[in-house]
Design an enzyme around this catalytic site. Structure first.
Site, short mmCIF file in Angstrom:
data_model
loop_
_atom_site.label_atom_id
_atom_site.label_comp_id
_atom_site.label_asym_id
_atom_site.label_seq_id
_atom_site.Cartn_x
_atom_site.Cartn_y
_atom_site.Cartn_z
N LYS A 13 0.86 -1.18 0.00
CA LYS A 13 0.00 0.00 0.00
C LYS A 13 0.90 1.24 0.00
O LYS A 13 2.05 1.20 0.43
CB LYS A 13 -0.94 0.02 1.21
CG LYS A 13 -0.25 0.07 2.58
CD LYS A 13 0.15 1.47 3.02
CE LYS A 13 1.00 1.43 4.29
NZ LYS A 13 1.63 2.73 4.61
N ASP A 136 -1.81 -1.47 10.01
CA ASP A 136 -2.09 -1.49 8.57
C ASP A 136 -2.79 -2.77 8.11
O ASP A 136 -3.26 -2.84 6.98
CB ASP A 136 -0.79 -1.34 7.76
CG ASP A 136 -0.24 0.07 7.77
OD1 ASP A 136 -1.04 1.01 7.93
OD2 ASP A 136 0.99 0.23 7.63
#
Length: 298
Positions: A13, A136
């Site tokens: 990401k 995350d």
């Protein structure tokens, strides 16, 4: 009896924006961040065992990590569903310490794969339950574009068109704890919100590249640059290579450039990579999923 096995592509990401909006009750920094999955991934293979042992390897070698995120993910499932045995093999392709969620991607892949194999969450994978594994991990389990508010478990996905990017990374990376410590020194209120995420999401949905470029920013850039001077050099290199915007992802030290199209991104990545001055450069695109099944044997 055949062992069930699943192979998952676990995508990185990037943080298109990152605001820090104070601290919560547990002293954790509260974030407001727009993230996107990108076309760079570890490949994680999970195979069941007929005992209760666990074997974790990275690029063919047994794990040497003291706080292995994959083991943490497995233990979180044990605590909820009981002990089981698995073999986990990670083909590591994500750069470490680059702010792209490398260890979180692997943990998310294991949670995703185990759910696919064993059906722990019959109504679909419960991403919010992954918060204890890593901040995350919940959003990376789902992927695509998302806005995260708080400490990681609260996020909302949205759809937008693809972006052409260049990631520059390399070296040992930056300690997230050290970066936030520097942030607290620079911003005693524990708050710095350099961009407007509502406006950024609107720009992403409309595909307005000029507007998107003007709204990418990261509250941790200056604190991270205090830890590692390479960050400013990477941002400059990306701008010199023609990026519409250059910004740091996560807590560093990876930096990302936004480009008009894939051809320009490829040319910029090649030029930066060949110079060898600021690290390895890769041309990437955003992706709609965080996880993708390559192989499933059941």
């Amino acid at each position: 009896m055949k062992k069930r096995k699943i192979k998952v592509s676990a995508r990185a990401k990037i943080n298109l924006s990152l605001n820090v909006s104070g601290k919560g009750n547990r002293g954790l920094h509260l974030l407001d961040s727009v993230t996107a999955s990108v076309s760079l991934a570890d490949v994680v293979t999970v195979c069941e065992r007929f005992d209760e042992e666990v074997c974790i390897t990275y690029n063919g070698e047994k794990s040497k990590y003291e706080n292995d995120s994959v083991l943490k993910a497995i233990r979180s499932l044990w605590a909820r569903f009981g002990v089981f045995g698995i073999d986990v093999s990670v083909d590591k392709r994500l750069p470490e310490g680059a702010g792209v969620g490398g260890s979180s991607a692997d943990a998310a892949a294991v949670l995703f794969a185990c759910n696919e194999l064993f059906g722990f969450y019959r109504r679909g994978y419960a991403a919010k339950d992954a918060e204890g594994v890593g901040s995350d991990v919940p959003v990376m389990s789902v992927g695509g574009y998302a806005r995260i508010v708080g400490t990681g478990a609260n996020f909302e996905r949205f759809d937008a068109g693809p972006l052409d990017l260049v990631l520059v990374s390399g070296g040992g990376g930056i300690s997230t704890a050290e970066c936030f410590s520097r942030f607290d020194e620079m911003y005693p209120s524990a708050r710095f919100e350099p961009t407007d995420n509502d406006a950024l999401i609107a720009a992403l949905k409309s595909g307005d590249l000029t507007r998107i470029a003007s709204l990418t920013d990261n509250a941790l850039t200056k604190p991270a640059a205090k830890c590692d001077g390479i960050i400013e050099k990477r941002l400059s290199a990306l701008k010199e290579a023609g990026a519409l915007a250059a910004f740091m992802t996560g807590s560093g030290s990876g930096c990302v450039g936004l480009f008009e199209n894939s051809a320009r991104a490829l040319l910029a990545a090649d030029a930066i990579d060949r110079s060898g001055a600021v690290g390895a450069a890769r041309a990437l695109t955003t992706e709609s999923k965080g996880m993708e099944i390559w192989l499933s044997v059941k």
